[in-house]
Structures are given as C-alpha cells and as structure tokens.
Design a protein around this motif. Sequence first.
Motif, mmCIF file in Angstrom:
data_model
loop_
_atom_site.group_PDB
_atom_site.id
_atom_site.type_symbol
_atom_site.label_atom_id
_atom_site.label_comp_id
_atom_site.label_asym_id
_atom_site.label_seq_id
_atom_site.Cartn_x
_atom_site.Cartn_y
_atom_site.Cartn_z
ATOM 1 N N GLU A 36 91.294 19.678 118.100
ATOM 2 C CA GLU A 36 92.702 19.933 117.791
ATOM 3 C C GLU A 36 92.983 19.722 116.317
ATOM 4 O OE1 GLU A 36 96.311 19.738 120.845
ATOM 5 O OE2 GLU A 36 95.410 17.790 120.379
ATOM 6 N N ASP A 37 92.322 18.730 115.747
ATOM 7 C CA ASP A 37 92.503 18.512 114.300
ATOM 8 C C ASP A 37 92.005 19.720 113.509
ATOM 9 O OD1 ASP A 37 93.519 16.043 114.869
ATOM 10 O OD2 ASP A 37 91.626 14.970 114.554
ATOM 11 N N ARG A 38 90.883 20.321 113.970
ATOM 12 C CA ARG A 38 90.373 21.490 113.271
ATOM 13 C C ARG A 38 91.328 22.675 113.382
ATOM 14 N NH1 ARG A 38 85.355 19.385 115.008
ATOM 15 N NH2 ARG A 38 85.289 20.641 116.901
ATOM 16 N N ILE A 39 91.951 22.803 114.558
ATOM 17 C CA ILE A 39 92.907 23.895 114.722
ATOM 18 C C ILE A 39 94.107 23.697 113.807
ATOM 19 C CG2 ILE A 39 94.539 24.936 116.342
ATOM 20 C CD1 ILE A 39 91.697 25.853 116.732
ATOM 21 N N VAL A 40 94.575 22.464 113.737
ATOM 22 C CA VAL A 40 95.706 22.183 112.840
ATOM 23 C C VAL A 40 95.325 22.514 111.398
ATOM 24 C CG1 VAL A 40 97.166 20.357 111.920
ATOM 25 C CG2 VAL A 40 96.687 20.455 114.375
ATOM 26 N N ARG A 41 94.089 22.142 111.028
ATOM 27 C CA ARG A 41 93.655 22.440 109.656
ATOM 28 C C ARG A 41 93.542 23.953 109.439
ATOM 29 N NH1 ARG A 41 91.547 20.905 105.029
ATOM 30 N NH2 ARG A 41 89.780 22.060 104.124
#
Length: 787
Positions: free
Chosen positions: A515-520
Amino acid sequence: MANADRPAEERASPLEHRQRSETQAELLHETLQLASYSAITHVVVVFALAYMFWNDASRLYLQGLCTAVSLIIVATLWTTWHHRNTFRGEVCERAIQRGFRICKALAFALGIAWATMPAVLLPPSSGNFRMVAAAITAGLISDAYVVGPILSVSLLLAAPIVLGAFIGLAGCEAPFGGYVSLLLGVYAVFVFLSVRRMSLLSYQRIWQRIVVQHQGETIGLLLNDFEAGASDWLWETDARGRLCHVPTRMAATLGLSQRVLQDRTLEDLLRDHAAPDGTDAERAALLRAFATRTAFSDLSVRLQTGTGVRWWTLNGKPTLDRHGQFTGYRGVGTDSTDGREAQARIAYLAGHDILTGLPNRAAFQNAVEAACRLRPAGQPQIGLLCLDLDGFKAVNDGHGHGTGDRLLRAVAERLRAVVGDADRVFRLGGDEFAVLQECPRPELAEGLAERIVADVRRPFRVDAAHLEVGVSVGIAYTPGDAQDPASLLSRADLALYSAKAAGKGRWCCFDAGLEDRIVRQRHLDAAMRLALGTEAMQLHYQPLVDLRSERVIGFEALLRWQKPGEGWISPVEMIPIAEASGFVIEIGRWALHRACADALSWPGLQVAVNISSIHVRCPTFYDDVADALARTGIAPERLEIEITESVLLNRETQVLDNLKRLRRRGVRIVLDDFGTGYSSLSYLTDFPFNKVKVDRSFIQDLRDRPEKLAVVEAITTMAHALSMDVTVEGVETRAQSHILGLKNCGTAQGFLYSAARPAAEIDELVRMLNARAEIGRSSRHYGEAAE
C-alpha cells in the motif's frame, strides 16, 4: 314503414342483422304454432255454426263457409309443417319473408271468410240466433290475440271480421244495430291496442332471448378457447368440496384423466400430490381457506405428479345460493411451472456467469459483504484470493475468442476441482477470477494458492490446440487486512499486482508495504505531470562511440528527473508508473521535440530517443514524430527511434505501417535490448531495422564467459548479414572495447566513454572524447612505428 326502416337495417352490424332475422323467425314460429292450436277451434266453430243455422240460413252459404274455412285451416297446418322442416337448418331470410307473406295471406283469407258470417247471418237472424252470431263474431275478433306476435297478421285477420260485423249490424233494425256497432267499435279499438302492445312485448321478449343466447354462446366459446389454449383453467366444487368441473388442462398437469379426478375433493388432491419440499405455508393457507369458506387469491402450491414437479397458482371464492347457503367454490387455476422455472433461471443468470457457470461479480459482491460483516469471536478469518491469468491475451489474439472462451471454461473446471466448492469460486470478468476461503490458519489460503498456480500451469487441450497459460494470485484476509469489501478487494488486487511484477505465475500476500508503494506511485504520477509541465524534467545524453575510430557519432537521450527533497528518481521506477497511467505518451512527445531541438547544435551527430511500446501503438505516433521533425527542422536521417521487441509481439498492422512510413522518410529504427526479450528472429524479417542494440547483460564478464562472447558474435554476424548496424551497451573497460572492436560490433556506449550528461555539456564532452580518440590513435601509430 318498410322503406323507412331499411336505412336502419343497412346501418346495423352483421350480428344485429342476424339477431333481427332470428327474432323474426321466432315470431313466425310462435304465430304458426299458436295458429295450429286454434285451427281445431275454427273447424269446430264453423261446423257448429252450420249445424245451428242449417234450417235458418242458406245451406249453400253454410257449406261454402265450411269448405273455405276448412281449406284455409288445412293450408295453415301444411304451412306449419313446412315451416318446421324448412327451419331445421340455418335460418334463411328469404324463407322468413316468404313465411311472413304466407301467414298474412292465410290470415287475410281466413278473415275474409269469417267476415261473411256476420254480414250474411246477423240481419235475417232473430233473437237467440242473432246473439249466437254476435258472440261468434266477438270470439273471432279476439282470435287476433292468438296470432298477436305478428301485428300485421293479427290486423289482417281481425280487420275483415270487424268490417263484416259492421256491415251485418247496418242491416239490423234500429236501434239494435247502432248500439251494437258503437260497442263493436270500442271493442275493436281495445283489441287493436292490446294486440299492438302484446306484439311489441313479444318482439322484445324474443329479441332479448336471442341476444342472451348469443352472448351465452360467445361466453361459452371464449371459455372453451380459454380452457383449451391458456395455461389457466376454471375449476368448480360442490358444497362438499368435490370437483364438479374438471378442465382438461388441469387433469393434464397431473398426468391423470378427467374421469379419475371427477368427484374427488380438491383438498384431498392437494394433500395426495404434495411435493416434499413444497411451500407448506401457502398450502396451509389454502386448506385453511377451504375450512373457513373464505376467498383466496394467488396461493401457490408445489405438486409431485407423474410428469414431474408442477406448480399451481389458485384463486377462488365461495358461491352461495339465493338463500345465502354455501354451494361450493369457483375459481381460476394456473399452471405456473414455466413461470417459476423462468424466474429460477433468471435468478440463476443474475448471479452466475453464462460462459463458465461460476457465480459472477454480483454474487461475489454479496459474498464479500457477508464475509466482511462482524464475525463472532473465535470464527476463522476469510481469505480472498484474486486470480488473473497470465498469457490469456496471446491465446485470444492467436487462436480467436472462441478458443479463448473454451479455455476459460476449462480453467473454471480446474478451479472448481482444486477448491472443491463451486460456490466459493467466482468469475469477475475477462480472465479474472476470485476465491473466498475460510482460513483458520494463513497456511491454508497460501497452500490453496500454490495448488491453483500449479494446476493452472499444466497445459490445456482445447479442440486441436495445445494451450499453456499461467495464473497470478493475490491474497488478502478479513478482518486481518481489511474489514470492508472495497478495502479487502483493493488489498487483494495490490497483492496480485505484486505477484505479477515479481514475474507472474506465483502468489503473493498483502502487506502494508504494498500500500505504501501504491501511495508513492500515485504521488509520483501527480508530481511527474507537474514536473513535465514546468520543464523540471530533463533529457541527458549518453554518447555513442565508433569502436574503430573511438569518435562520437551520436547520443542516446535518457530521461532524468530530480525531484525536490528526494533527488534523482530512477527511470526504472518512473517509466512503469507513466505507462500504467498513459502519461508516457505525453513524455514521449515532449522527449522527441526536446531531443531534436538539442541535436540541432550538434552538426553531423545522430540522436536516439527511446519510445515506449504504448506510445508506438498509439495511432498518432507517426504524426508525433513528423511534427517533431517539422517543428525543429532536423534532418530525419539524424533521428533514431529505439523500440523493444514487445512492440512487435502481436504484429499489429498499424504499428508496422507507422514504422515503415518513418523508415521511408529517413528516420532510423533501432531494435533495443535485443537478446533479453522474446528474441524471435522473425522480428528481423518482418521489419527491416537499421540497427540492433545488444543488451549490457551480455557484456558483463565478457572475458570470463566465452558463451556470452559467442552470443555477441552471433548477433553481430546475423545483423551484418541483414545489413543492420550493431551497438553494444554497457561497455565499461578498455578490454571490453578492444574485444568488441575485434568482433566488428560497430558502435558502443557505456561508462567507459561517459555517463549521460545534460545538453549544456555535450559540446565539451564531444571535444574531450574526440581529442582522447586522437591521442589514442596517435599512440597506436607510434607503437606500431616503434615495432
């Protein structure tokens, strides 16, 4: 009067005309029937009159009167008999009119015959004989009532008799003749008015009976058609509940004969044929209505019959006699089996995929919502497995959508077999599937995902085709990873994307890092658009060097972006994000214009621009390149377009046409990263590239890995045979450069010469590299001279 009525008759409808004809026929029939009854009376009266007056009146007249009346009576009886035979079949209007004329003629003849009696017998008679003649005359006038249904017949019979009576009374002595004539006139008017009213009432009575009869026949026909052609039927019971009217269709639905059902009670019938899994509530309501003698409507019962399970929908109401006593039930029944089956089919289709028979996205949404509801403590978590087939598009494109559909059905069958419960496998659309699995331990879902991946990897035999696809699986759990359906599906999708990014044909569980990668990625996507608009993005250029002369012959444009607060963002991270959003097309257009504009200050040098496969497949790609050339004025021969093998994977006609148009215009087309992708030699024959670039992975360990050198040598030999240039990427040492030069590789690029530099440094870089090349060449000449 007949002429006045003719327009009304002409305006009448065929049905009204027929009803009028039948009414006239009935009037004629009643008149002749009554006339036949009075015929004997006339015969008796005429012979009694002759007997009484035999000695006091002319015997010749009496014989003539008896003969005339007898003949008329015989004609009347014969007419009645003939009428009955004529009207046994269809009523004929011509026969009716002829019957009316004959009746009028007979009535008039009889009236004329009897009219002579008072005219001849009243004047000479005296005393009691005169009273007998007057009484017979009055009786004959009242005979108009007998033929009263037809007014004209009554008048033709009575009018001559009245006239004859007046003639006879005129010959009587005063004042007897005058007084009796006055009374006779009053009596005649009374008879005329009474007969006229009776005739009108008779016509109305017969007319209404005919209309009611027609309506009854019409209703009967409609009911017969209704019972014969509709799925509904009419049923009726007596006071004890026994069926007294059993329609054919009702019996047919049970597979029984009407005779078997006759006199059976409807309650017993419903009990005997009750299906084990029927609707007990509605059957109980129906039996309760029978017991309480109340009306009911739209009650459905499920029956077990010899032809299978049938559904009846019944409506009924109690019937009462004129004293208010219950006499039974009447109602309508419907065989609603087809409707029930259609509703069940519609309900099934609403929740299932037509192609595979699996529950569809709507059913999946309901199942996920149920899984995410608050679960009691101690209940196992539920795992959502999102599945996406790998390589399915290639099957569709290569073998057609019909084969693709059959492959999807085969995949669905394997998923059913692996999961073991078809209701837990869903088809979400296209080549996407999902599985919901109770997971007391995470290992269960992971083991299931492992089995799915392994089972789908096995080849499929579809018709004569031998097909191979894979599957990637993403796993998320509720309530551990998400507690609402949208979040659960989103996180399972994130895990699926991670599995695909890791190489496909594998499974991956959700973790917070995804999810952090998607946000980034979303953050970088927005920042990229802003950077391109404010020209914060740059193109840096890496030199291309001729291996023999070591002079610079051109540059490759490489995208660079220094994001404030983060530093340089790697193209490896940036480009996939741009491709996923489609923004890479805007970047490609910008890079073409910027590279061509920068190259204008490098006389004689080429510039190479990497173009994404998404941009190359865009219908406007040729126009984008042509616009960059036109706006900058650079010669087409100085521009190189670098594409990867994936662009030609599907051999799209439009892509090949655009590349061929560019090549005819003079733009050089380069196949980048050759040897690392699909490496099909047919690409080199489908399209004549100007150059192939050998990937840097073959250059590393070149001296220690002879097999890599063999590959590079093979690629170079093949390219030269096809009249293509060769560029080697990733050259970092003099030794590599020397070996590649010996293999006639042509040109090279790499850190040995320079990393990518901004456009402002290119002039200085070119002078430095060319000067170094001159020094190197002078050193080699000096060494050769010294030897």
